[in-house]
Write a protein that holds these residues in place. Structure first.
Motif, short mmCIF file in Angstrom:
data_model
loop_
_atom_site.label_atom_id
_atom_site.label_comp_id
_atom_site.label_asym_id
_atom_site.label_seq_id
_atom_site.Cartn_x
_atom_site.Cartn_y
_atom_site.Cartn_z
N LEU A 67 5.32 -2.52 -2.14
CA LEU A 67 4.46 -1.57 -1.44
C LEU A 67 4.33 -0.26 -2.21
O LEU A 67 3.24 0.34 -2.25
N LEU A 68 5.42 0.19 -2.82
CA LEU A 68 5.34 1.41 -3.64
C LEU A 68 4.38 1.19 -4.80
O LEU A 68 3.64 2.11 -5.19
N GLY A 69 4.36 -0.01 -5.36
CA GLY A 69 3.45 -0.32 -6.46
C GLY A 69 1.99 -0.30 -6.04
O GLY A 69 1.10 -0.04 -6.86
N GLY B 208 -10.52 3.95 1.17
CA GLY B 208 -9.95 2.63 0.93
C GLY B 208 -8.71 2.63 0.07
O GLY B 208 -8.30 1.60 -0.46
N VAL B 209 -8.05 3.81 -0.07
CA VAL B 209 -6.85 3.94 -0.89
C VAL B 209 -5.61 3.82 -0.01
O VAL B 209 -5.55 4.41 1.07
N LEU B 210 -4.64 3.06 -0.48
CA LEU B 210 -3.39 2.90 0.26
C LEU B 210 -2.58 4.20 0.18
O LEU B 210 -2.15 4.61 -0.90
N THR B 211 -2.39 4.87 1.32
CA THR B 211 -1.66 6.14 1.33
C THR B 211 -0.44 6.11 2.24
O THR B 211 0.26 7.11 2.36
N GLY B 212 -0.19 4.99 2.88
CA GLY B 212 0.99 4.88 3.73
C GLY B 212 1.28 3.42 4.02
O GLY B 212 0.41 2.56 3.89
N PRO C 299 12.79 -5.69 -2.63
CA PRO C 299 11.56 -6.25 -3.21
C PRO C 299 10.29 -5.85 -2.46
O PRO C 299 9.28 -5.49 -3.08
N ILE C 300 10.32 -5.89 -1.12
CA ILE C 300 9.10 -5.54 -0.39
C ILE C 300 8.84 -4.04 -0.50
O ILE C 300 7.68 -3.61 -0.61
N ARG C 301 9.89 -3.22 -0.52
CA ARG C 301 9.69 -1.78 -0.68
C ARG C 301 9.06 -1.48 -2.05
O ARG C 301 8.13 -0.67 -2.14
N GLN C 302 9.54 -2.14 -3.10
CA GLN C 302 8.99 -1.90 -4.43
C GLN C 302 7.56 -2.40 -4.55
O GLN C 302 6.71 -1.77 -5.20
N LYS D 183 -6.73 1.18 -4.43
CA LYS D 183 -7.69 0.70 -3.45
C LYS D 183 -7.36 -0.75 -3.10
O LYS D 183 -6.78 -1.49 -3.89
N ALA D 184 -7.78 -1.12 -1.89
CA ALA D 184 -7.44 -2.45 -1.38
C ALA D 184 -7.90 -3.55 -2.33
O ALA D 184 -7.16 -4.51 -2.59
#
Length: 392
Positions: A381-383, A363-367, A376-379, A388-389
């Motif tokens: 998502l990087l954050g 459940g971890v965001l890996t991509g 803003p949206i890139r930052q 986990k969700a």
């Protein structure tokens, strides 16, 4: 005092040279390249047609200008024929060069398909400025060309978007069922496919090219499914393979790329490597090739400091890959291939923006991926990366 020698004058080689000169103005510096040594942005090669840019227009500075800027000697049109890492001597077609420290920035070579047919040797790949010039020569300014592109990955899709934007008729051929299959979420692949189809790009998925033959003044690409693609030009974009030729001559440790430690050092003393030829070591002991711009910039800065006597770790932070497909601009970090089978993609569409998040089996965001995208949206998502969700 023997010089620091950099082999390669692409983005990797010139990045190290520039960063080193910021730290040290006087130490002797020599760059060796088999080509003319002009500075240009390699990523521009796959989006220059629609801008009607010639190869000469993409070169921002000549080798002579770069030599003056860097206070360095640039040996252009020079081939390295051997490296003795014990004696610290490089054999070249311009003579022997002794070095204090050596940097390999030799890049990667296009993967060549084993194609049959009497025109297999006419299939083009674009991996440097000379390749781009050859492709430009094959495309008259006043004629619409039929161009078959083998490979619908990152480079193939960028060329398809660029060349179709310049008015040419494109057919993309790929064994997968969608473009960018190895990198993007299915929803984003679908969006890219629709955008390219709106530019009249044709797709031949689920099959591969077997042969390229000449018929009259044109070419025919025979596919494994029994169909044929008629084309004036065939461009191969099936990927790159790290150039290990010099590393093997020097008896350096190699796997997929030239294995380097967390400081960019190879298995030989005072020899470093970076860029498309390198296989980086991460803190967890894993190794990865990273043929993208941000790892080059990060490694270049760290290696420059190490060359200047300040051993520095290469700390590569996650950074989205920006796909240059203006008809459907994408930013993404692809999940590791081995995790895809046990993970899931979530899709969110808000205000015509598609955002996809990949969660692994834990459940971890890996991509992730987004189109269209902005900082803003890139930052954001990087954050979220590595969380986990339920904690996002």
């Amino acid at each position: 005092m023997n010089p620091i020698v950099i082999i390669g004058t692409g983005m990797s080689g010139y990045t190290v040279a520039r960063e080193f000169r910021r730290l040290n103005k006087d130490a002797p510096l020599v760059l060796i390249t088999a080509d003319q040594g002009g500075a240009y942005s390699k990523p521009m090669l796959s989006n220059a047609f629609a801008q009607n840019k010639t190869a000469a227009q993409l070169v921002t500075q000549s080798a002579e200008q770069m030599a003056a800027q860097l206070n360095a000697e640039i040996k252009s049109s020079t081939t390295v024929t051997g490296i003795d890492t014990q004696a610290k001597v490089i054999d070249t077609t311009s003579g022997k060069i002794e070095y204090d420290k050596l940097v390999l920035a030799v890049g990667a070579q296009p993967i060549r398909l084993d194609l049959k047919g009497d025109a297999a040797q006419d299939v083009l790949s674009v991996n440097n400025i000379d390749h781009y010039a050859k492709l430009r020569e094959r495309i008259p300014a006043d004629k619409t060309m039929r161009i078959a592109i083998i490979g619908a990955g990152l480079i193939g899709c960028e060329f398809a978007d660029d060349l179709s934007g310049a008015g040419h008729a494109i057919t993309l051929i790929d064994p997968n069922t969608r473009p960018l299959a190895a990198l993007a979420a299915p929803a984003l692949s679908e969006g890219l496919q629709q955008a390219l189809q709106a530019r009249n790009v044709q797709f031949r998925f689920g099959t591969v090219a077997e042969s390229v033959s000449r018929k009259d003044q044109a070419l025919q690409v025979q596919l494994a499914d029994g169909t044929v693609v008629d084309a004036d030009i065939v461009l191969s974009a099936v990927g790159l393979r790290p150039d290990l030729h010099l590393a093997k001559l020097a008896n350096l440790q190699t796997q997929r790329g030239i294995v380097v430690d967390t400081q960019g050092k190879t298995s030989a003393p005072d020899v470093f490597a970076l860029g498309d030829c390198a296989e980086y070591t991460f803190a967890d002991g894993s190794h990865h090739t990273l043929p993208y711009i941000m790892p080059i910039m990060t490694a270049g800065r760290a290696i420059a400091r190490s060359l200047n006597g300040e051993p520095t770790e290469i700390v590569i932070q996650p950074s989205p890959v920006l796909i240059k497909t203006p008809s459907y601009p994408l930013a993404l970090i692809a999940p590791l291939p081995h995790s895809v089978a046990n993970g899931t993609w979530s899709v969110e569409i808000v205000d015509n923006r598609t955002v996809c998040r990949f969660y692994d089996a834990d459940g971890v965001l890996t991509g992730f991926g987004a189109s269209p995208h902005d900082n803003p949206i890139r930052q954001t998502l990087l954050g979220e990366l590595g969380k986990k969700a339920e904690t996002v």
